[in-house]
Design an enzyme around this catalytic site. Sequence first.
Site, short mmCIF file in Angstrom:
data_model
loop_
_atom_site.label_atom_id
_atom_site.label_comp_id
_atom_site.label_asym_id
_atom_site.label_seq_id
_atom_site.Cartn_x
_atom_site.Cartn_y
_atom_site.Cartn_z
N LYS A 126 0.87 -1.19 0.00
CA LYS A 126 0.00 0.00 0.00
C LYS A 126 0.89 1.22 0.00
O LYS A 126 2.01 1.17 0.49
CB LYS A 126 -0.86 0.01 1.27
CG LYS A 126 -2.06 0.91 1.18
CD LYS A 126 -3.23 0.20 0.51
CE LYS A 126 -4.38 1.12 0.26
NZ LYS A 126 -5.58 0.35 -0.13
N ASP A 166 -6.91 4.32 -4.61
CA ASP A 166 -7.59 4.20 -3.32
C ASP A 166 -8.25 5.57 -3.12
O ASP A 166 -8.48 6.29 -4.11
CB ASP A 166 -6.59 3.84 -2.21
CG ASP A 166 -7.26 3.40 -0.90
OD1 ASP A 166 -7.64 2.23 -0.79
OD2 ASP A 166 -7.41 4.24 0.02
O1 2IT Z 1 -7.99 -1.38 -0.72
C1 2IT Z 1 -7.91 -1.89 -1.83
O2 2IT Z 1 -8.02 -3.12 -2.02
C2 2IT Z 1 -7.68 -1.01 -2.99
N1 2IT Z 1 -7.59 0.19 -2.80
C3 2IT Z 1 -7.52 -1.58 -4.36
C4 2IT Z 1 -6.12 -2.06 -4.57
C5 2IT Z 1 -5.79 -2.51 -5.96
O3 2IT Z 1 -4.62 -2.86 -6.16
O4 2IT Z 1 -6.66 -2.54 -6.84
#
Ligand code: 2IT
Length: 449
Positions: A126, A166
């Site tokens: 993340k 996100d």
């Molecule tokens: O929290 C999540 O799963 C997302 N923001 C999507 C992450 C993604 O790699 O599509």
Amino acid sequence: MSNYVQKVLEDVIRRNPGEPEFHQTATEILHSLEPVFEIHPEYEEAGLLERFVEPERIIMFRVPWVDDSGKVQVNKGYRVQYNSAIGPYKGGLRFAPSVNLSIMKFLAFEQTLKNSLTSLPMGGGKGGSDFDPTGKSEAEVMRFCQSFMTELYRHIGPSLDVPAGDIGVAAREIGYLFGQYKRIKNVYENGVLTGKGLSYGGSLIRPEATGYGATYFFVEVLKHLKLNIKGMKFSLSGFGNVAWGAAQKITQLGGKVITLSGPDGYVYIKDGLTQEMIDFMPVMNGWRHNKVSEFKDKFAQVDFIAGKKPWGNVDCDVCMPCATQNEIRIEDAKAIVAKGIKYLNEVANMPTTNEALEYLQNNKVLVCPSKAVNAGGVATSGLEMSQNSMRLSWSAEEVDEKLQGIMRNIHEQILQATVEYKLGYNLVAGANIAGFDKVAKAMMAQGCV
Ligand code: 2IT
């Protein structure tokens, strides 16, 4: 709690001071995993949990940019590469003023188990920045994204780490980020980011996927309970991309969405969202004013309640938080129970505090945990990666069908874990155990790394 799990948790809290969200996630997950370590003493011998709670790598960097008035601005940039046992790091980028290391680490920890549940080969990561997109001009957003990628590019790649959107990061930002990546690397690797526009390798259904998947998961739960979604009333928070996808799918399947919310309060739509209202959501979101009162300005027939959250304030069957972490606190949980609401379908990441979660579960509210419920978003990102690797694109029907299959399979895996560990229908513990199982096996196979 077993001595081993207890000790690792105490170490997490002691060694990561000032990170309340990371402690919260670790506490919730480690509690659930306790029975796994009873059955698998070899995990303790291999120091598996000590390794699992420590992110593999954390990158923090300066993001300097120049605003429209010519003034230099500096933001913080982050990428937490949490766990790569089952695939390249994968997870979104969040641009919001509240972003800090604790929030990045909790999200990356959750993402690791979530991605495992999808059954696709994706590790957990993340990232993001404390940049606030609210009120920024198009040119400022572009310059910020270019500066952010000028540092991030060296740490990511289609087989290394694949960011996506996100909160505060959608197709527009992904476009600017990809443009800068391509320019610096001088190579067309569109599998390095997901959530792209359709004209350069994006996947159909990705924008809707988190909300669709959350609804499909809840439908599986209802099937298990021999119930039907038709006529059920849903109280949603947020009005962004995730709430929009959920609102579409719930309405298509015969449910009613009766609330949306923003930082300024919530709107109550007595008869449920109409198609016109659903279509207005992305328009309003695109303005980036972050005010749900603008929904009331457009549709006079809805009520706007300033400064309040919807939880327990309206009669409904299901609460479905679609905004951000810790939006359901103990007082909200008490209001939900007092109203006789039976289901909490968590869509935002970790929307419920641990205290509220315990209260809800003790009072017979069925909690569907976010790492299962919202996994359709990242799963469809995984499908976007597959399409990019094959250099072809699937139709909306194909992607949607695969997404439905993935959500069914997640429910099935959780159910199996609850049966194996005799947890009743505890989806929270079942999701943690099922997600951990695959990561643990891969980590054991790969030795002490
Ligand atoms: O929290 C999540 O799963 C997302 N923001 C999507 C992450 C993604 O790699 O599509």
